[in-house]
Design a protein around this motif. Sequence first.
Motif, short mmCIF file in Angstrom:
data_model
loop_
_atom_site.label_atom_id
_atom_site.label_comp_id
_atom_site.label_asym_id
_atom_site.label_seq_id
_atom_site.Cartn_x
_atom_site.Cartn_y
_atom_site.Cartn_z
N CYS A 169 0.87 -1.16 0.00
CA CYS A 169 0.00 0.00 0.00
C CYS A 169 0.91 1.22 0.00
O CYS A 169 1.99 1.20 0.59
N ILE A 170 0.49 2.29 -0.65
CA ILE A 170 1.38 3.44 -0.84
C ILE A 170 0.66 4.73 -0.45
O ILE A 170 -0.49 4.94 -0.84
N ALA A 171 1.36 5.57 0.30
CA ALA A 171 0.89 6.93 0.56
C ALA A 171 1.82 7.88 -0.19
O ALA A 171 3.04 7.86 0.03
N LEU A 172 1.27 8.67 -1.07
CA LEU A 172 2.05 9.60 -1.88
C LEU A 172 1.96 11.01 -1.30
O LEU A 172 0.88 11.61 -1.23
N TYR A 173 3.11 11.54 -0.90
CA TYR A 173 3.21 12.91 -0.41
C TYR A 173 3.57 13.84 -1.57
O TYR A 173 4.16 13.40 -2.57
N ASN A 174 3.26 15.11 -1.43
CA ASN A 174 3.60 16.13 -2.44
C ASN A 174 3.21 15.67 -3.85
O ASN A 174 4.04 15.64 -4.77
N PRO A 175 1.94 15.32 -4.05
CA PRO A 175 1.55 14.68 -5.31
C PRO A 175 1.58 15.59 -6.53
O PRO A 175 1.72 15.11 -7.65
N GLN A 176 1.46 16.90 -6.31
CA GLN A 176 1.31 17.79 -7.46
C GLN A 176 1.50 19.22 -6.99
O GLN A 176 1.24 19.56 -5.82
N SER A 177 1.98 20.09 -7.87
CA SER A 177 2.10 21.51 -7.55
C SER A 177 1.96 22.31 -8.84
O SER A 177 1.89 21.75 -9.94
N ARG A 178 1.94 23.61 -8.72
CA ARG A 178 1.81 24.46 -9.91
C ARG A 178 2.99 24.26 -10.87
O ARG A 178 2.83 24.33 -12.09
N HIS A 179 4.17 24.01 -10.29
CA HIS A 179 5.36 23.83 -11.11
C HIS A 179 5.53 22.38 -11.58
O HIS A 179 6.37 22.12 -12.44
N ARG A 180 4.73 21.46 -11.03
CA ARG A 180 4.82 20.05 -11.40
C ARG A 180 3.40 19.52 -11.67
O ARG A 180 2.91 18.64 -10.98
N PRO A 181 2.73 20.03 -12.70
CA PRO A 181 1.32 19.69 -12.91
C PRO A 181 1.07 18.24 -13.32
O PRO A 181 -0.06 17.75 -13.16
N ASP A 182 2.07 17.57 -13.87
CA ASP A 182 1.86 16.21 -14.37
C ASP A 182 2.47 15.14 -13.47
O ASP A 182 2.51 13.96 -13.84
N THR A 183 2.92 15.53 -12.28
CA THR A 183 3.63 14.59 -11.41
C THR A 183 2.76 13.40 -11.01
O THR A 183 3.18 12.24 -11.10
N LEU A 184 1.57 13.66 -10.53
CA LEU A 184 0.70 12.58 -10.09
C LEU A 184 0.30 11.69 -11.26
O LEU A 184 0.28 10.46 -11.14
N LYS A 185 -0.04 12.30 -12.38
CA LYS A 185 -0.42 11.52 -13.56
C LYS A 185 0.70 10.57 -13.98
O LYS A 185 0.47 9.40 -14.28
N ASN A 186 1.94 11.08 -13.98
CA ASN A 186 3.08 10.25 -14.36
C ASN A 186 3.32 9.13 -13.35
O ASN A 186 3.66 8.00 -13.72
N ALA A 187 3.14 9.45 -12.06
CA ALA A 187 3.31 8.43 -11.02
C ALA A 187 2.28 7.31 -11.18
O ALA A 187 2.61 6.12 -11.08
N CYS A 188 1.04 7.69 -11.45
CA CYS A 188 -0.01 6.68 -11.64
C CYS A 188 0.28 5.84 -12.89
O CYS A 188 0.03 4.62 -12.90
N ARG A 189 0.80 6.47 -13.93
CA ARG A 189 1.15 5.73 -15.15
C ARG A 189 2.21 4.67 -14.84
O ARG A 189 2.10 3.52 -15.29
N ILE A 190 3.21 5.04 -14.04
CA ILE A 190 4.25 4.09 -13.65
C ILE A 190 3.66 2.96 -12.81
O ILE A 190 3.97 1.78 -13.01
N LEU A 191 2.80 3.29 -11.87
CA LEU A 191 2.19 2.27 -11.03
C LEU A 191 1.32 1.31 -11.85
O LEU A 191 1.27 0.11 -11.57
N MET A 192 0.67 1.84 -12.88
CA MET A 192 -0.20 0.99 -13.70
C MET A 192 0.58 0.09 -14.65
O MET A 192 0.00 -0.71 -15.36
N GLU A 193 1.91 0.22 -14.67
CA GLU A 193 2.72 -0.78 -15.36
C GLU A 193 2.59 -2.13 -14.66
O GLU A 193 2.72 -3.18 -15.28
N THR A 194 2.32 -2.09 -13.35
CA THR A 194 2.19 -3.30 -12.54
C THR A 194 0.78 -3.49 -12.01
O THR A 194 0.25 -4.60 -12.00
N LEU A 195 0.16 -2.39 -11.56
CA LEU A 195 -1.13 -2.48 -10.88
C LEU A 195 -2.29 -2.31 -11.86
O LEU A 195 -2.16 -1.63 -12.88
N SER A 196 -3.42 -2.89 -11.50
CA SER A 196 -4.63 -2.72 -12.29
C SER A 196 -5.12 -1.28 -12.19
O SER A 196 -5.04 -0.66 -11.12
#
Length: 259
Positions: A169-196
């Motif tokens: 199970c994962i808790a993601l801190y600092n998921p997104q900011s004005r200067h990093r608008p795609d951070t969470l989307k990219n993290a989820c994309r990486i996780l979905m390489e393995t996870l449903s």
Amino acid sequence: MNALFVVGIGGGNRDGMTQAAYEAISRADVIAGYKTYIDLVAPLFPQKEIYATGMMKEAERCRAALELARAGKNVALVCSGDAGVYGMASLVYEIAHDEKDEKESAQTESRKFPVQIEVIAGVTAALGGAALLGAPLSHDFCTISLSNLLTPQDIIEKRLRAAAQGDFCIALYNPQSRHRPDTLKNACRILMETLSPHTPCGWVRNVSRTGEESHICTLAKLSETDLDMFCTAFIGNTATRILEISGQKKLVTPRGYTK
């Protein structure tokens, strides 16, 4: 001996602060910290001296807190959540150690007071947020910060893949900011390489503060969600379920007791 308390204040209000944290700040002559966190606790201690700095001034405020303590004052350096989880505890110890080595190598005498550093635990966002969502962290879990200001991006991505492959199970801190608008989307994309993409997930905002909210969703839906630095996102493992209890949906990871 004077004390420097490195205090985790949880969400910052009195109800979300541990008694030990409240007492440590009560004993201090000076409250030091990031201005946003100072603004949360200062109304609870109106008679205290305040030392506040802005964003990206972490080393400056830690050095100032040490100097104030060496000058004869008890100091509470406040951190959001827990001081040892993405907080100032490690930096205080590093600076104190480096300054000690510098003083010894120069063989200088000091008239400053010795300082006892004490870390006071607080309720980190992973725990406070998990309680709002239900019980998503009831089995093995990890926390990962998506901020690449201090951690190289390739290391963050390596840890995301390892956590997914390890079925944490994962808790993601600092998921997104004005200067990093795609951070969470990219993290989820990486996780979905393995996870449903249907993996149960959730997110919270402003835990134990005004504007507190929580939401349950899937990993695919989380990847499309706009969050901010006041949010924490939660990704379940292969056993995590969304259960409806008394008309409310809860994110639950079984520990295995019912097997």
